[in-house]
Motif scaffolding. Structure first.
Motif, PDB file in Angstrom:
ATOM      1  N   TYR A   1       0.845  -1.203   0.000  1.00 38.29           N
ATOM      2  CA  TYR A   1       0.000   0.000   0.000  1.00 38.29           C
ATOM      3  C   TYR A   1       0.876   1.247   0.000  1.00 38.29           C
ATOM      4  O   TYR A   1       2.069   1.210   0.300  1.00 38.29           O
ATOM      5  CB  TYR A   1      -0.914   0.021   1.228  1.00 38.29           C
ATOM      6  CG  TYR A   1      -0.172   0.111   2.540  1.00 38.29           C
ATOM      7  CD1 TYR A   1       0.152   1.345   3.087  1.00 38.29           C
ATOM      8  CD2 TYR A   1       0.205  -1.037   3.233  1.00 38.29           C
ATOM      9  CE1 TYR A   1       0.854   1.437   4.296  1.00 38.29           C
ATOM     10  CE2 TYR A   1       0.896  -0.968   4.414  1.00 38.29           C
ATOM     11  CZ  TYR A   1       1.217   0.279   4.947  1.00 38.29           C
ATOM     12  OH  TYR A   1       1.913   0.356   6.127  1.00 38.29           O
TER      13      TYR A   1
ATOM     14  N   LYS B   1      -2.903   8.550  -8.400  1.00 36.01           N
ATOM     15  CA  LYS B   1      -3.442   7.654  -9.426  1.00 36.01           C
ATOM     16  C   LYS B   1      -2.772   7.843 -10.783  1.00 36.01           C
ATOM     17  O   LYS B   1      -2.929   6.997 -11.672  1.00 36.01           O
ATOM     18  CB  LYS B   1      -4.947   7.862  -9.551  1.00 36.01           C
ATOM     19  CG  LYS B   1      -5.701   7.398  -8.300  1.00 36.01           C
ATOM     20  CD  LYS B   1      -7.178   7.693  -8.361  1.00 36.01           C
ATOM     21  CE  LYS B   1      -7.894   7.197  -7.107  1.00 36.01           C
ATOM     22  NZ  LYS B   1      -9.341   7.523  -7.108  1.00 36.01           N
TER      23      LYS B   1
ATOM     24  N   ALA C   1      -3.936   1.965 -11.726  1.00 32.84           N
ATOM     25  CA  ALA C   1      -5.128   1.245 -12.206  1.00 32.84           C
ATOM     26  C   ALA C   1      -4.833  -0.227 -12.477  1.00 32.84           C
ATOM     27  O   ALA C   1      -5.704  -1.088 -12.309  1.00 32.84           O
ATOM     28  CB  ALA C   1      -5.677   1.924 -13.458  1.00 32.84           C
TER      29      ALA C   1
ATOM     30  N   CYS D   1      -3.763  -1.792  -8.553  1.00 33.87           N
ATOM     31  CA  CYS D   1      -4.588  -1.611  -7.353  1.00 33.87           C
ATOM     32  C   CYS D   1      -5.434  -2.843  -7.043  1.00 33.87           C
ATOM     33  O   CYS D   1      -5.710  -3.669  -7.920  1.00 33.87           O
ATOM     34  CB  CYS D   1      -5.503  -0.403  -7.523  1.00 33.87           C
ATOM     35  SG  CYS D   1      -6.806  -0.649  -8.756  1.00 33.87           S
TER      36      CYS D   1
ATOM     37  N   LYS E   1      -8.802  -4.559  -6.528  1.00 33.94           N
ATOM     38  CA  LYS E   1     -10.086  -4.233  -7.149  1.00 33.94           C
ATOM     39  C   LYS E   1     -11.240  -4.959  -6.466  1.00 33.94           C
ATOM     40  O   LYS E   1     -11.118  -6.112  -6.054  1.00 33.94           O
ATOM     41  CB  LYS E   1     -10.055  -4.599  -8.637  1.00 33.94           C
ATOM     42  CG  LYS E   1      -9.067  -3.758  -9.456  1.00 33.94           C
ATOM     43  CD  LYS E   1      -9.100  -4.153 -10.914  1.00 33.94           C
ATOM     44  CE  LYS E   1      -8.236  -3.229 -11.759  1.00 33.94           C
ATOM     45  NZ  LYS E   1      -6.808  -3.249 -11.372  1.00 33.94           N
TER      46      LYS E   1
ATOM     47  N   CYS F   1     -10.968  -0.011  -8.508  1.00 30.20           N
ATOM     48  CA  CYS F   1     -10.015   0.064  -7.402  1.00 30.20           C
ATOM     49  C   CYS F   1     -10.738   0.383  -6.105  1.00 30.20           C
ATOM     50  O   CYS F   1     -11.743   1.117  -6.099  1.00 30.20           O
ATOM     51  CB  CYS F   1      -8.971   1.145  -7.678  1.00 30.20           C
ATOM     52  SG  CYS F   1      -7.902   0.802  -9.105  1.00 30.20           S
TER      53      CYS F   1
ATOM     54  N   TYR G   1      -3.961   3.669  -0.343  1.00 29.19           N
ATOM     55  CA  TYR G   1      -4.109   3.082  -1.667  1.00 29.19           C
ATOM     56  C   TYR G   1      -3.542   1.651  -1.615  1.00 29.19           C
ATOM     57  O   TYR G   1      -2.327   1.457  -1.509  1.00 29.19           O
ATOM     58  CB  TYR G   1      -3.364   3.924  -2.702  1.00 29.19           C
ATOM     59  CG  TYR G   1      -3.870   5.346  -2.753  1.00 29.19           C
ATOM     60  CD1 TYR G   1      -4.911   5.701  -3.611  1.00 29.19           C
ATOM     61  CD2 TYR G   1      -3.341   6.318  -1.912  1.00 29.19           C
ATOM     62  CE1 TYR G   1      -5.395   7.011  -3.640  1.00 29.19           C
ATOM     63  CE2 TYR G   1      -3.814   7.620  -1.931  1.00 29.19           C
ATOM     64  CZ  TYR G   1      -4.847   7.957  -2.790  1.00 29.19           C
ATOM     65  OH  TYR G   1      -5.338   9.248  -2.813  1.00 29.19           O
TER      66      TYR G   1
ATOM     67  N   LEU H   1      -2.608  -2.138  -2.931  1.00 22.46           N
ATOM     68  CA  LEU H   1      -2.091  -2.707  -4.170  1.00 22.46           C
ATOM     69  C   LEU H   1      -2.054  -4.228  -4.078  1.00 22.46           C
ATOM     70  O   LEU H   1      -1.875  -4.790  -2.998  1.00 22.46           O
ATOM     71  CB  LEU H   1      -0.678  -2.181  -4.457  1.00 22.46           C
ATOM     72  CG  LEU H   1      -0.520  -0.654  -4.482  1.00 22.46           C
ATOM     73  CD1 LEU H   1       0.953  -0.290  -4.537  1.00 22.46           C
ATOM     74  CD2 LEU H   1      -1.257  -0.058  -5.674  1.00 22.46           C
ATOM     75  N   GLU H   2      -2.201  -4.868  -5.244  1.00 23.43           N
ATOM     76  CA  GLU H   2      -2.104  -6.321  -5.298  1.00 23.43           C
ATOM     77  C   GLU H   2      -0.641  -6.753  -5.175  1.00 23.43           C
ATOM     78  O   GLU H   2       0.279  -5.987  -5.469  1.00 23.43           O
ATOM     79  CB  GLU H   2      -2.673  -6.847  -6.625  1.00 23.43           C
ATOM     80  CG  GLU H   2      -4.170  -6.695  -6.769  1.00 23.43           C
ATOM     81  CD  GLU H   2      -4.948  -7.707  -5.939  1.00 23.43           C
ATOM     82  OE1 GLU H   2      -4.320  -8.493  -5.195  1.00 23.43           O
ATOM     83  OE2 GLU H   2      -6.192  -7.714  -6.047  1.00 23.43           O
TER      84      GLU H   2
END
Length: 918
Positions: free
Chosen positions: A97, A127, A139, A142, A144, A149, A211, A213-214
């Motif tokens: 993140y 972003k 995009a 992120c 989802k 997202c 934010y 994140l994968e």
């Protein structure tokens, strides 16, 4: 027992070292070359240092088998995350993140249109961060949910329109939206809040955006680009920005090693310079400059060999190991000073092998005691729960072994080679033979540069250094005064009182911001996060980890009683509670369902999950049963390590008292909080076991049990003092200070064991005489070792890293208190509580020595008057006769000196007893 000499181990070892010294003195070349070859071969292990380096924070700096790691395994087993589902409160790890804290400038309210225009601009900027020609964007990376997202809740509430913030009613900490049953927790999103009576936000100071994140390729590079983007981003009129990422902690840890290299280089340089300078002599033959340099090199070779060997063996190299060379340098230099001091007290007219034999007999035994205690102490550190400490102890103990072997081979061999130069009166620099005395009418420059080899004609040894004379003629005799001993005892009582007071106020735990440098972006983020967002702490999972009959109303009530008990804790919110079971009961009443039998309870769960899908993540259904489920409680006001400890202890207590079902508590942060449960017991265990081992070794190798006990007491006293005063100096007990406390033991042994062994080995008949003799022999070498270390660590006081400043503080305390014990407290206590001869014993010894001296001078039988008084125990008459024989000794001074030195025999007891004897 304390009065008996237990030298059954010490005596044969001492003889063995005497033979080894003679061997090294006879064949120094071989003993010098072999360690160099071994070091060259083992040093090749440093080729693997990069791939062996492992500074993973969780792996190295948290307990290896911490309960939270086991709890996490349970949570991962029963509640695996599905890609289509995401909930920040249900994460089992920090994940990946990026986060931003925006704080309103001045005293203004952040809940304004102008401030949110900046916040929305920040959101757009995040972003738009991309890497490698837009291959990796927010995009694409992120997390989802429902095709998009995961949004920031506050921005979603205002629909990314800054103008709405001033006209919208936002409740805190839980906002109820217009959507049915839509509740959004904002306690960790908005900070510095002042509420109205109805719960609406009246004023707020900060907003946090996160934010997620994968975990896939490109994330690390994107996070690095994120940091670069906001590094110098200050173009906002209404807000101040702090940022942080999931890899920030690890990056700061990795930077420590690089940032510390220049400081530690200066540290080593200062310590080495002091060691060399303190071995300088004005005598061109007796100068020990090269000896000092080789002594330092010996410690360096020990580090090279030991580290290389372990790197070959695949042992991970952790940043904490970087402190080890400094310890090895201190131990090596200290041993060097001891050996040089003993060499200087040998007869310069003896052969080199004989001088080496005498040096090893005294010095090697002393450094063997300290080496054994150090090595075993550090190997005991392998029992620690923290891998970083285990690896530190493994590297350090192995290096100490090599340091010891190289000292008695490599360094000893060079001492022998240097002794050969001295034997032929060679110049220290040119190696050319010089005159012992300056020719008549020679210039002062000629005397200064081309004359050397002087020695004490009375003792045959090298001339005593001024500092040694200070210990012998001033400081030592001062400590023999009754009023001085009383003053020392009072000072020690004050020291002990301050130490115990400090120990009672020790704080635990490492603050994560302390892992970063003072100028790091991480500091401002941590400070603002703690200032504005500490009102709400971890959202804790309560996991029922065994099948439970949730449909049984009695059992259900018992389980609810358990969860209610958790909510009664003063650091847990009573209102903020997430329970799938309560929600299911509410759903059942609303839908008029019977949930009091297993069949109906299980059959209606799918309908409930359709209505409230987020709760599907909290119930594990396997083969028609529920093997595990979880609930959530919200902690509050967890603002410091003390509250974190209180929280962990409180949760553990409630978990154990719940009789309805076996529970576990978990939050990803608990992985780091586990240290609180083991850090004190682990520290006490390591220090306790190490001290016990040191006592056993001391009893075996120091030929006086009472003195061995005093060595152990001294070690414990220094550890208590360092622990107490480090707390008063603002240092917490954490993994870093634990490591340095282990180092403390190593240095403390050196201070105490050397003095105690010299005290016991002294030939002086009285305790006061032994104390003065021990201080004369080793006071200066011990002071050299301490001052060289203090001078080295002073540089670290200016470091921008908290860890290095902690190292400076603790090492300074170790050196100051260790030196204070070694040359003040311990010597005085040894005179007061050791078994040495009484005054009458001293008079009796004096008579024996005087009679023996008379026989040497006159080669005749004992005089009748002295013999008669001695045989009839008339010690008063003996004492009067002693005065007469002292005068005779002065008259026959030269004759006695020639006898003792010229014959090559051991010094006569008279020479050992009285300074008036030649």
């Amino acid at each position: 027992m304390g009065c008996r000499r237990t030298d059954c181990v010490e005596r044969p070892l001492s003889r063995l070292f005497e033979k080894l010294g003679r061997l090294v003195g006879s064949y120094p070349i071989g003993f010098f070359i072999v360690p160099l070859v071994v070091s060259f071969i083992l040093g090749g292990g440093f080729y693997f240092i990069e791939q062996r380096t492992d500074n993973d924070i969780e792996l190295q700096f948290t307990p290896r088998d911490g309960p939270s790691k086991k709890a996490r395994a349970v949570v991962q087993e029963y509640f695996p995350r599905q890609k289509s589902e995401f909930s920040s409160q249900r994460l089992v790890s920090e994940g990946h993140y990026a986060t931003i804290i925006a704080v309103a400038k001045g005293k203004s309210n952040i809940m304004t249109k102008e401030a949110f225009e900046d916040i929305i601009k920040l959101d757009h900027k995040v972003k738009s961060v991309s890497v490698v020609e837009n291959k990796w964007t927010f995009a694409t990376l992120c997390v989802k949910v429902n095709g998009g997202c995961v949004p920031n809740d506050l921005l979603e509430i205002i629909e990314y329109d800054a103008s709405k913030i001033g006209h919208m009613d936002i409740f805190y900490p839980v906002h109820n939206s217009s959507a049915p049953s839509k509740h959004t927790f904002l306690g960790s999103t908005i900070g510095g809040v002042r509420r109205k009576e109805n719960g609406l936000i009246d004023f707020a100071k900060a907003v946090k955006l996160v934010y997620f994140l994968e975990n896939k390729g490109g994330v690390e590079k994107w996070l690095q680009q994120f940091q670069k983007t906001f590094l110098n981003d200050h173009g906002y009129k209404n807000v101040m920005v702090s940022y942080y990422t999931s890899q920030s902690k690890q990056e700061e840890i990795d930077k420590l090693t690089a940032d510390g290299i220049p400081l530690f280089s200066i540290t080593y340089a200062l310590a080495i310079t002091f060691s060399v300078v303190s071995c300088l002599r004005l005598d061109n033959v007796r100068n020990k400059v090269w000896v000092a340099l080789i002594g330092v090199l010996s410690a360096g070779l020990a580090v090279l060999s030991s580290f290389g060997l372990l790197l070959y063996a695949g042992v991970p190299f952790v940043m904490t190991v970087a402190n080890s060379p400094f310890l090895i340098l201190g131990i090596g230099v200290d041993d060097m000073f001891i050996m040089v001091s003993n060499w200087q007290n040998t007869n310069v007219k003896d052969s080199v092998p004989k001088r080496m034999a005498h040096t090893y007999k005294e010095a090697a035994m002393s450094i063997t005691i300290t080496t054994l205690t150090d090595v075993l102490g550090f190997y005991i550190g392998l029992m620690s729960d923290f891998p970083s400490i285990q690896y530190f102890c493994l590297y350090t103990s192995t290096a100490i072994l090599f340091c010891y072997v190289y000292n008695i081979t490599f360094f000893g061999a060079f001492m022998a080679l240097n002794g050969r130069r001295e034997e032929r009166n060679g110049h220290w620099l040119t190696y050319m033979k010089v005159q012992t005395e300056a020719p008549a009418k020679s210039s002062s420059w000629n005397t200064l540069c081309c004359v050397g080899g002087d020695y004490d004609k009375e003792t045959g040894a090298e001339k005593i250094q001024p500092v040694n004379n200070f210990f012998k003629n001033y400081y030592g005799p001062l400590l023999t005064k009754p009023w001085a001993k009383a003053a020392v005892i009072l000072i020690y009582a004050g020291y002990l009182a301050g130490s115990i007071y400090g120990c009672l106020h020790v704080e635990q735990g490492i603050d994560l911001k302390d892992l970063a440098a003072d100028d790091s972006y991480v500091i401002s983020y941590y400070e603002r996060d703690r200032k504005y967002f500490s009102g709400f702490g971890p959202n804790v999972m309560l996991v029922v980890r065994e099948p439970f009959p949730y449909w049984d109303t009695t059992k259900r009530s018992e389980l609810r009683k358990c969860t209610d008990d958790f909510r009664e804790l003063d650091f847990v919110s009573k209102r903020l509670y997430t329970s799938w079971l309560d929600a299911y009961e509410h759903f059942g009443k609303k839908m008029n369902l019977n949930l009091n039998n297993k069949k109906s309870f299980m059959a209606n769960l799918p309908k409930f999950f359709v209505a409230v899908p987020e709760f599907k993540q909290d119930v594990n259904i396997t083969r028609g049963t529920i093997p595990a489920s979880r609930f959530f409680i919200q902690t509050v006001h967890i603002s410091n390590s003390s509250m974190e400890i209180k929280m962990m202890n409180g949760l553990e207590e409630k978990m154990q008292t719940c009789g309805a079902a076996p529970l576990i508590t978990f939050h990803p942060a608990f992985i780091y909080y586990d240290q609180y449960a083991v850090i004190v017991p682990s520290t006490v265990l390591n220090i306790g076991v190490t001290t016990a081992v040191m006592l056993v070794i001391s009893l075996l190798l120091i030929p006086n049990p009472l003195c061995s006990i005093w060595v152990t007491v001294s070690i414990g006293s220094v550890i208590v003092g360092v622990t107490g005063f480090m707390a008063l100096w603002g240092v917490k007990l954490d993994t870093v200070s634990m490591i340095i406390l282990v180092v403390c033991i190593g240095f403390t042994v050196d201070f105490s064991a050397h003095i105690s062994y010299c005290f016991v080995s002294s030939k002086k008949p009285s305790a006061n005489g032994r104390m003065v003799d021990a201080l004369f022999m080793l006071g200066y070498p011990i002071m050299q070792g301490a001052l060289s270390t203090i001078l080295g660590v002073v540089v670290l006081a200016a470091s921008k890293n908290h860890i290095f400043r902690t190292f400076f503080k603790i090492m300074t305390l170790v050196m100051v208190f260790g030196l204070l014990h070694g040359i003040t407290f311990l010597p005085v206590f040894l005179t007061l509580f050791s078994c040495c001869s009484s005054e009458k014993d001293e008079e009796k010894q004096e008579v024996k020595d005087s009679v023996a001296a008379h026989n040497v001078m006159h080669d005749s039988n004992r005089p009748d008057d002295l013999q008669y008084a001695y045989d009839n125990k008339d010690f008063e008459q003996c004492h009067r006769n002693i005065m007469i024989w002292k005068e005779n000794l002065k008259v026959h001074k030269q004759q006695l000196n020639v006898y003792v030195i010229g014959s090559g025999q051991q010094k006569h007891p008279c020479l050992e007893y009285d300074p008036d004897c030649p």
